[in-house]
Design an enzyme around this catalytic site. Structure first.
Site, mmCIF file in Angstrom:
data_model
loop_
_atom_site.group_PDB
_atom_site.id
_atom_site.type_symbol
_atom_site.label_atom_id
_atom_site.label_comp_id
_atom_site.label_asym_id
_atom_site.label_seq_id
_atom_site.Cartn_x
_atom_site.Cartn_y
_atom_site.Cartn_z
ATOM 1 N N LYS A 1 96.316 53.992 18.067
ATOM 2 C CA LYS A 1 95.392 54.849 18.807
ATOM 3 C C LYS A 1 93.952 54.381 18.606
ATOM 4 C CE LYS A 1 96.058 59.311 18.222
ATOM 5 N NZ LYS A 1 96.556 60.181 19.315
ATOM 6 N N GLY B 1 103.962 63.010 17.145
ATOM 7 C CA GLY B 1 104.236 64.355 16.633
ATOM 8 C C GLY B 1 104.638 64.410 15.173
ATOM 9 N N HIS C 1 143.246 53.925 17.713
ATOM 10 C CA HIS C 1 143.851 53.420 18.946
ATOM 11 C C HIS C 1 143.032 53.850 20.162
ATOM 12 C CE1 HIS C 1 146.792 53.607 22.329
ATOM 13 N NE2 HIS C 1 147.102 52.414 21.837
ATOM 14 N N TYR D 1 128.323 30.933 19.440
ATOM 15 C CA TYR D 1 128.530 31.951 20.467
ATOM 16 C C TYR D 1 128.701 33.333 19.853
ATOM 17 C CZ TYR D 1 133.525 31.914 19.320
ATOM 18 O OH TYR D 1 134.726 32.014 18.663
ATOM 19 N N CYS E 1 133.065 37.800 16.806
ATOM 20 C CA CYS E 1 133.675 38.715 17.766
ATOM 21 C C CYS E 1 133.683 40.082 17.114
ATOM 22 C CB CYS E 1 135.071 38.267 18.158
ATOM 23 S SG CYS E 1 136.205 38.054 16.792
ATOM 24 N N ARG F 1 92.698 63.086 14.089
ATOM 25 C CA ARG F 1 94.092 62.759 14.398
ATOM 26 C C ARG F 1 94.572 61.565 13.585
ATOM 27 N NH1 ARG F 1 94.976 64.575 20.315
ATOM 28 N NH2 ARG F 1 92.830 64.919 20.976
ATOM 29 N N ARG G 1 98.513 54.025 26.242
ATOM 30 C CA ARG G 1 99.523 53.267 25.471
ATOM 31 C C ARG G 1 100.550 52.727 26.453
ATOM 32 N NH1 ARG G 1 101.625 58.695 22.425
ATOM 33 N NH2 ARG G 1 102.044 59.871 24.301
ATOM 34 N N MET H 1 102.906 63.259 12.447
ATOM 35 C CA MET H 1 101.841 63.543 11.486
ATOM 36 C C MET H 1 100.884 64.579 12.072
ATOM 37 S SD MET H 1 101.332 59.784 9.848
ATOM 38 C CE MET H 1 101.009 59.079 11.439
ATOM 39 N N SER I 1 135.747 32.178 13.751
ATOM 40 C CA SER I 1 135.187 33.335 14.439
ATOM 41 C C SER I 1 135.040 34.443 13.400
ATOM 42 C CB SER I 1 136.103 33.772 15.576
ATOM 43 O OG SER I 1 135.581 34.932 16.175
#
Lengths: 886, 886
Positions: A26, A105, A458, A859, A839, A96, A340, A107, A772
C-alpha cells in the site's frame, strides 16, 4: 540508524513502487501514484524494518521514531494547510497497516484519528455538518477502543443499543446530534471503566497508540494464520501508513467508490465499478444503500468521471496489469485512496493476459505467468454459479476427492442410478463406499458422494479418472433403507442435492452450475506456455513433457485433446473392474492351480490387449506407460454374502473355499502388503499375461502403420532383485511374442515409490530404462501416513500448523523431495540419460511441477483434466528459470 | 600364467595354511599339516583361481592345466611308489572340492579314482582281499556315474536291488565276490545305456572328468543356495584336492575314526572321539556298525593312539583352536586325512575360550571373538534336547516369534491356562490371537502358540517382553470348540505339544528340554567383551553401551542381572493392558469430553507413576528411556459383543455409542494411522499425564536418595513441528511438576522411525536431546512392508533370493542403513554430541549391532535376554575395529 519514515505528497515523495518490501504494498503504491502526479491524500509510511525493530526491542517504540514522525507530521500539516490537534482546522489521519504482500482485513486500521472534544467542534464548524463530526468522533472512539485499547466491539455496541432502546428508535441513522453527543459521553465512560484511564485526548498520544497497535497486529492470531494458509513467509513486519483523511460524506458534492480497470469476471476491457454519493467506504460495504454503477457517474459528475478514466488508464499503463482502484470525491476533488492489481476469475485472467499482449502492454512470458493454475482449474469443471453460491449454505462436508460441481437426485445403488438415468433423470450416486460393481452407475451419475473412504478410495480414484465430481469420506452422513440421514434430518431417494468436488461441500437442493468454457484465448496462453516448455535453459533436459494418466480410449482421447504428449500412467487394474471382466479376475484369484489361473488369465489377455490397442491407436506414437497390476488381490474379491454365492454358482468353487481365500488374503495393512511387484514375483503368470497383452497390442497396432511406444512399468519395486527378476521375465515374454520384430521399440522401467527404491536407485537403475516417481505412495511411506486414514488427524495438524499443507496435494520438498533428489541423482549416476517422470496427484500440482522441473525431470503425468494446468505451470517454471519475464 | 597346482607331500610341500583363499580350507590345511611333519596322504591341490578361469573360459579346461597335473601326478607316483593306472601296484586317488569357507556336503567328491578292470585286479592281489577291491570298484563306478556322468544314484540302486532280489539276500554285505563282479558288469551296462558311452577306463580321463565335475559343482543349485543362506560371498570358486587314497578297511591292522581335541558339547579338555577297526569313513556314517569310543583305541592300538594324541596336541597348539580331526590307520600306519576348527555348542565355546586363555594359547580378544551370538542364544533359553530332537518331526510351522522351547498341555483360553496351572499343570496357551485380557494366561503358560498375527502381533510382542517362548501366525492350525485341528488330525485340550520359538516348529508330544546354564566362564567372557566395549578407538565415542527394553520391575531386574546399563525402551502402553487398568484406559477413550478424559487419566496417572518408580529404583541412576503412548487407540478397545456390553455396564456409556467409537477409530492401515505423537498432538492430555507420571516418579525415587535419569521419548515424529510442539508441552508440565527441583536431570528425545524424520534429522535434532532409531518401523516404511502381513510373500522372497535375509531380523544396511546414516549425520551436524541409540529387534542382532557401532551409535537396546549377546557383539565390534585379535 537508517531512515524510518517516508513521506508521500506533492513535491516531496520519498518512496516508489520499487520499495514494496520496505514500505509495504500500500505504502509503495501511494508513493508511486503521488510521483505519477495522481491526486492521493498525502501522508507518510513507517517502514517494515521499523516493525521488525519494534519486535526486536520487545515490543517497544524505537528511540527517535517519534521525532521522525513529528517532522513528517509538520510537513503534512503544511501540505494540507491543517493542524494536527488544531481546534479550528484539524488535520485528521487514517492509520493503516500494509505488508509487502496483501493481507486484506487481517491487521488493524484506525480512521479519523486526531479527533477530541475540541477538534470535533472545529470539524463541525468547518464542515458545517455537526452530525457528521459527532458521528466521526463516536466512530473513532469505538474503533480506537477496539484496536488500540483492547476493548471489544460489544462494549460499545451495548451502549448504542441501550440508547436506541431509551429513544425507541431502530436505526443508527435515526440518532439525533444530541443522541450522538450523549453516546460520545457514554463511550468515554465505558473506556474509563474498562481500561481504568480516560480516552486519550492528545492527538500525538492517539497516534503513538495506533502505530504500536498496528505493529502489534502483525502477530495477532488471525494474521499469523492467514500467512500460514497463504504460504506467506520471509516478511519482517508490516508498514504503517499515516494519511490525511478525506471524506466522501461531506455532502452531495462528495462520494466514494471502487472500480476495476477491466471486467474482473469476464476480462472484457470495460471500465467497471460502483459508487455512492455522500458516503464513506464503509457505507458501501454495509449494504444499507445500493451503490450506483460507475457509468452513471459520467452523467452525475462528468468532470470527476473523466479524471477517473484518465487515472485508470494511467495506472493500468503504469502497472501493466488490471487495477482495482478505490477513490473518494471530497467536495468535488477526486482522490485515489488505493490501487492494486485486481483479483480476477480464470476466464478474466486468460482474456486479460491475451489482450494485454495484443495491446503491447506485456510480453508473452508475463502473460503466461499472469494466469495461475487455480485460474485454469475453474475452467475445466462445472462450477457452482459464483454469483448465486452465497445464497446457499452447505449442510455437511467431506473430502474434495474429484473436482467440479454436480447436482442431481440422490440414489443409493448403481443399478438405481442406471435405471433413473435411463428415464432421463440426473442423479447423484450416494454410497457408503463404492466397489468395482458400481462402475456403471458411477459413469452415468453426475457425481458421487461416499460416507467412508479417503482420497485414494475406490470412489475417489475412479471418479478422478472419469472426470466425475466426487465428495468422499463424508463421515457425517448415514445411509439407511434408501434414506440419507444428516444430523436429525432424513432425506429421501430422489431429493435434489449438489456437491462441490473442489471444496468437499454438500448442499441440499439443486444449485445453478456454470459449464466450463474452453476459449481460444486459453489455447493461445497454453501454446505460449508450450513454447517455453520446449526451451529450458538446462542443456541436458531441453524440455519438460506433459503426459496424462489414462486407462481408456475415452480418457486418452480427452487427454490428447487437452494437449497430453503421451500416457504416463495406465493403471491396468482399473480395466479389471468392469462387470464382465471382474468375474474372470476373481476366477483367477480363487483358482487352486497354476493351470486354472492361466485359463482365467487367457480370457483376460484378450480384454487387456484390446484396451492397450485403444491407447496405442489414440496416442499415435506418443509413449504409453503401462503399469502392471498393483493393488492387492483382495481388493478384487466380493465383499458380501450374495456376491460370494454368485461367484460360487458361476465358478463351481465352494462358498466356503471362496470365504477361505478371502480370509487368507486379508491384510492388517494392505497398503504395506502383498501387492505391486510382490504379486509379480509370487504369481508370475499375471505379469506374463499383461506383458504379452501389451506387446501383442503393440504388434497389432503397428501393423496398421500406426507407430507405438510401449513402456512397461513395474510397480512397488523396493529391491534391485525384484526388478532384475521381473525384467528378465518380461524380456523373455517379449522375445517370444515379438519374434524378432524390430519395429516395436518397447522399454521397461519402474515406479520409484518405496523409499528404499530411491535410496538404492543406482542399483535399480541398472535394470530400468526409466523411473516414474509414484509420489502418492512415496509420500505415504516417507511420512508413515495412510491416505485412507489421514483424516483422523490431518485437519487438526493443519489447524495447529504442524503441517502447513496437505503433503498429498503439494509435494513435501524437504522430506519426500530429498528422497526424490537422492533417487534421481543415484539413478542418473549410473545412466546419464535415464528418463525420469512423476505420475500421481502431484503431477498436476503447480508447486510440485516446479519442484520436479528444477530437479531435472523429463515429464510430469496427471489426470487428463489437469493437463492444461501442467502445461501452463511447466511453461511458467521454464520462464522463471530463464528469468525471462518482462 | 600363474601356478595352478600346489603339491603337498613329504619334502615337497608348496602351500601352507596362509593360502586358504587360493587352495581352499582343506588344501591349505593338508599342506600345513604336511609341513608340520604330520603323516598326511600326499597329493596336490588345483587352485580356486583355476576354477574361476574354468568359468571365464565358458566351463572348459584351461590350456596347460593337464600338463601341470601330470607333472604333479608323476611326483605323487614317486612319493607313494605306486603308478597311476599301474596294473600291479595302482595309485588310487580321491578328488574332493574345498572352498576357502567350509561348505560341507554341498559340492562333489569322487573316491577310489584310478580303478578299472585291470588296476582292480592289481589292487585285489596287493591287498590280498578280492572282495575289498571289487567293492571299491563298484562303489567308484556308482560315485563317478553320479558325480561326473550326470546319472542318478537310483540308476545304480536299481541294479543292486534287482541283484539282491535274484540272490534273495537283504544286506549289501551279503553280496559275494561273484555277485560284486556281476554288479560291476551291470553297472557298466547301465552307464553305456544311459550315457551312450562306455565307462571311462583310462585313469587320466577319469581324473579330468572328476576335476571338471568338481569345478562345475561350485555352481550347482545346492551350493548357490548354501552360500546365500550362509551369507558367503566374494569367493571365486572351489579348489580341487587330488590325494592318494588310504584304506582303513585293509584288515584288522587298519581302521578309521573321527576325534575332537576337546569335548564339543561341554568344552571339557578331554580327548573325545570314535573309531572303527577294518572300516572306511562311510561305514562310520552308515551306522551299520557301532563305533568304539576313542579311549578304547589306547588299549587296542597303543602305539597309534599315542601318535594320535601327539598329533592332536600338535594341531591344537598350532591352530590354537579346538580341532575336529579325521584319521585312518592303513596297515598300522596312522594318516591324518583332515583337520579343521571343530564346531561346538554354546557351552563348549565359552568353556574352551576361557580355558585357552588360561592355557596361554589365545588372547582375550581372540577368546571374545570365538564365542558367537548364536552360541549365547543357546544359553539363555530352554532348548529342545539336541541329542533327542532328531527323534521327533514337527507337524506344523509358524513364525519364530519369541525364542526358547516350551512343552505343555494345550489349553485354549487364558482363564483355562490359569486354572490348569493352579492345579499344578504345565500348559501351552493356544489362541487365534491374543489380546490384552490374555496377559494373565500368557504369564503362567510355558509358551504361546497363535494361528494368526505376525512378529509384532500382541502375542509376539508380549511374549518377547516376558521372555516366554512363542510361535505366532501358525496359519495351518485351526481352533474349534476347544479342539486343535492340524490337517485332518484333531487334538484335544490337554494333549501335550512342544513349540520351538527359535525355529517356529510345533511338535506333537512333550519333548525333553534342556534348561539354560549361565556359567562363571560365560560371565568371564562377557566381562572381557565389556572391557573392549569401553575402549573403542573412535575418539568421539569411546564406548558403546547396552541397554534393555523393559516395561516392568521384573524385566528391569532381569535386565540388570544380565548386564544392562539402562533401559532403552519402556513401552508405556504395555502397562495399560493389565486387567484393572484397561478399563480406565477404555473409559478415557470413550469419554465424550476433555474433562471425562482427564478424570480417567488421573486414575491411570497413579498406576503409571508406580510403574516408573519401579524402573527408576531398579536402574539406580542408569538412564531409563520412556516412550510415550504409541499404538492407535483402537488397539485398546474391546473386540466382541460381551466385552462391549461389560464396558457399557461399567461406564454407563451406551453400547451403541461404544460401537460408534470403535467404528470411528477403525483404520484401513493402522500401521500408518493415528498413533504415536499424532495422538500426542490431538489428545494432549494423554502425553501430559504420562510426562507428569514420569517426573513425579522421578521426584519420589530421588527423595529416597536413589539417583534417577529419566529420558522422555516421543515416538513416530515425522516433522520438526511435532517434536517442537510436544517438547514445549512436556517442558511446561516439567516445570510445573518439578517446581525448580534441580536434582531431576531429565532429557527429551525422539524415536527416528519415520523415513522423513531421518531425512530432516537436522531440523528435528534442534528439539531433541537424543535420537533412538526405531528400526522396526523404519524398516517397515523403508521397504513398504507390514510385519503383520509380510508372511504372504516373505518365504517366497527368501526362497527365490529376492531377499537374502529377513530385514526385520538383520538390519538392511543398503536401504534402511543409508537412512540411518543420513539421520545420524544430519542430527550430529546440528548437535555434535547428540546421543544416538537403537531399540527394537535389531538391537539384539549381531550384524546390526556391528553396523550401528560403525555408524557411531552410543548404545543399543534389546530385550533383556539378548543383553548378553549385545554385550558380546558390541565388544567384538570394537575388537575388530582395533584389529586387536591375536
Amino acid at each position: 540508524m537508517s531512515k524510518r519514515v517516508y513521506f508521500f505528497g506533492k513535491g516531496h515523495t520519498e518512496g516508489s513502487a520499487e520499495d514494496k518490501n520496505l514500505l509495504g504494498g500500500k505504502g509503495a503504491n501511494l508513493a508511486e501514484m503521488t510521483s505519477l502526479g495522481i491526486q492521493v491524500p498525502p501522508g507518510f509510511t513507517i517502514t517494515t524494518d521499523t516493525c521488525a525493530e519494534y519486535y526486536e526491542l520487545g515490543k517497544t517504540m524505537p528511540e527517535g521514531l517519534l521525532n521522525e514522525i513529528q517532522k513528517n507530521l509538520a510537513l503534512l500539516e503544511r501540505l494540507t494547510e491543517k493542524g494536527f490537534g488544531d481546534e479550528e482546522n484539524p488535520l485528521l489521519v487514517s492509520v493503516r497497516s500494509g505488508a509487502a504482500v496483501s493481507m486484506p482485513g487481517m491487521m488493524d486500521t484506525v480512521l479519523n484519528l486526531g479527533l477530541n472534544d475540541k477538534t470535533t467542534e472545529g470539524l463541525a464548524k468547518r464542515s458545517k455538518n455537526r452530525r457528521f463530526a459527532m458521528d466521526a468522533y463516536r466512530r473513532f472512539i469505538n474503533m480506537y477502543g477496539n484496536v488500540v485499547l483492547g476493548m471489544t466491539h460489544g462494549d460499545f455496541e451495548h451502549e448504542i443499543s441501550s440508547l436506541k432502546k431509551e429513544r425507541s428508535i431502530e436505526l443508527d441513522t435515526d440518532l439525533t446530534v444530541d443522541d450522538l453527543e450523549e453516546l460520545i459521553r457514554r463511550y468515554k465512560a465505558v473506556v474509563l471503566k474498562k481500561t481504568g484511564t480516560s480516552f486519550p485526548s492528545d492527538p500525538i498520544d492517539q497516534l503513538t497508540g495506533a502505530i504500536l497497535a498496528v505493529f502489534g497486529s502483525w502477530n495477532n492470531d488471525r494474521a499469523i494464520k492467514y500467512r500460514r494458509i497463504n504460504d506467506i513467509s520471509g516478511l519482517q513486519g508490516t508498514a504503517v501508513n499515516i494519511q490525511a483523511m478525506v471524506f466522501g460524506n461531506f455532502g452531495d458534492n462528495s462520494g466514494t467508490g471502487v472500480c476495476f480497470s477491466r471486467d474482473a469476471s469476464t476480462g472484457e476491457n470495460y471500465f467497471y465499478g460502483e459508487y455512492l454519493i455522500n458516503a464513506q467506504g464503509e457505507d458501501v460495504v454495509a449494504g444499507i444503500r445500493t451503490p450506483e454503477p460507475l457509468a452513471k457517474l459520467e452523467e452525475v459528475k462528468p468532470q470527476q468521471y473523466k479524471e477517473l478514466v484518465a487515472v485508470k488508464k494511467q495506472l493500468e499503463q503504469h502497472y501493466r496489469d488490471m487495477q482495482d482502484i478505490e477513490f473518494t470525491i471530497e467536495e468535488g476533488v477526486l482522490y485515489i485512496l488505493q490501487t492494486r492489481n485486481g483479483k480476477r476469475t480464470g476466464q478474466a485472467a486468460v482474456q486479460i493476459a491475451v489482450d494485454m499482449v495484443s495491446e503491447g502492454l506485456i510480453s508473452k512470458e508475463t502473460a503466461v505467468l499472469r494466469v495461475t493454475s487455480a485460474h485454469l482449474d475453474q475452467l475445466f469443471h462445472p462450477m457452482i454459479d459464483a454469483s448465486k453460491r452465497k445464497n446457499f449454505r452447505s449442510v455437511v462436508k467431506g473430502l474434495n476427492a474429484s473436482p467440479g460441481a454436480a447436482a442431481g437426485q440422490v440414489v443409493f445403488s448403481a443399478e438405481d442410478a442406471e435405471d433413473w438415468v435411463q428415464q432421463g433423470k440426473k442423479v447423484l450416486l450416494v454410497r457408503n463406499e463404492t466397489s468395482p460393481e458400481d462402475i456403471g452407475g458411477m459413469n452415468v451419475a453426475q457425481g458421487i458422494l461416499t460416507a467412508t473412504g479417503g482420497m485414494t478410495s475406490h470412489a475417489a480414484v475412479v471418479a478422478r479418472g472419469m472426470g466425475r465430481p466426487c465428495v468422499a469420506g463424508c463421515r457425517d452422513i448415514r445411509i439407511e433403507d434408501k434414506k440419507l440421514i444428516i444430523g436429525d434430518t432424513i432425506y429421501n431417494e430422489g431429493d435434489y442435492f449438489t456437491i462441490d468436488g473442489n471444496t468437499g461441500e454438500v448442499f441440499v437442493g439443486e444449485l445453478p452450475l456454470e459449464e466450463p468454457k474452453v476459449s481460444e484465448e486459453l489455447n493461445i496462453v497454453l501454446r505460449w506456455a508450450d513454447e517455453y516448455r520446449k526451451k529450458s535453459p538446462r542443456a541436458s533436459r531441453p524440455n519438460i513433457n506433459v503426459r496424462a494418466n489414462a486407462d481408456t480410449r475415452e480418457q486418452a482421447e480427452n487427454a490428447r485433446k487437452l494437449g497430453a504428449e503421451g500416457i504416463g500412467l495406465c493403471r491396468t487394474e482399473h480395466m479389471f473392474f468392469s462387470e464382465e471382466r471382474i468375474l474372470h479376475f476373481r476366477r483367477m484369484i480363487i483358482s487352486s492351480s497354476v493351470e486354472e489361473r492361466k485359463a482365467a488369465l487367457a480370457v483376460l489377455l484378450k480384454y487387456q490387449q484390446k484396451d492397450f490397442e485403444d491407447l496405442f491407436e489414440v496416442m499415435e506414437g506418443f509413449p504409453v506407460t503401462i503399469r502392471l497390476l498393483d493393488p492387492p488381490l483382495h481388493e478384487f474379491l466380493p465383499q458380501d454374502a450374495d456376491q460370494i454365492k454368485e461367484l460360487a454358482n458361476i465358478t463351481g468353487v465352494g462358498e466356503s473355499d471362496i470365504r477361505a481365500t478371502i480370509a487368507s488374503l486379508h491384510e492388517m495393512n494392505p497398503m504395506l502388503g502383498h501387492r505391486g511387484c510382490r504379486l509379480g514375483i509370487t504369481y508370475p503368470e499375471i505379469y506374463d499375461m499383461q506383458v504379452r497383452a501389451i506387446l501383442q497390442a503393440a504388434l497389432s497396432v503397428s501393423k496398421k502403420e500406426i507407430p507405438v511406444r510401449p513402456e512397461i512399468m513395474i510397480p512397488l519395486v523396493g529391491t534391485e532383485a525384484e526388478l532384475k527378476d521381473l525384467r528378465a521375465r518380461a524380456e523373455a515374454i517379449a522375445s517370444e511374442t515379438l519374434e524378432g520384430n524390430k519395429d516395436i521399440d518397447y522399454v521397461i522401467g519402474t515406479m520409484i515409490e518405496i523409499p528404499r527404491a530411491a535410496l538404492t536407485a543406482d542399483r535399480i537403475a541398472e535394470h530400468a530404462d526409466f523411473f516414474s516417481f509414484g509420489t502418492n505412495d512415496l509420500t505415504q511411506l516417507t511420512y508413515g501416513y495412510s491416505r485412507d486414514d489421514i483424516n483422523s488427524f490431518l485437519p487438526e495438524y493443519l489447524e495447529k500448523g504442524i503441517l502447513t499443507k496437505d503433503p498429498f496435494q503439494t509435494l513435501d520438498a524437504d522430506g519426500v523431495g530429498s528422497l526424490i533428489h537422492i533417487g534421481l541423482k543415484k539413478g542418473r549416476s549410473v545412466k546419464k540419460d535415464l528418463k525420469i517422470g512423476v505420475c500421481g496427484e502431484h503431477g498436476g500440482d503447480a508447486d510440485s511441477i516446479e519442484f520436479v522441473y528444477k530437479q531435472g525431470f523429463d515429464y510430469v503425468s496427471c489426470s487428463p483434466l489437469r493437463v492444461p494446468q501442467a502445461r501452463l505451470v511447466a511453461g511458467q517454471s521454464v520462464i522463471k528459470d530463464l528469468g525471462a519475464a518482462s
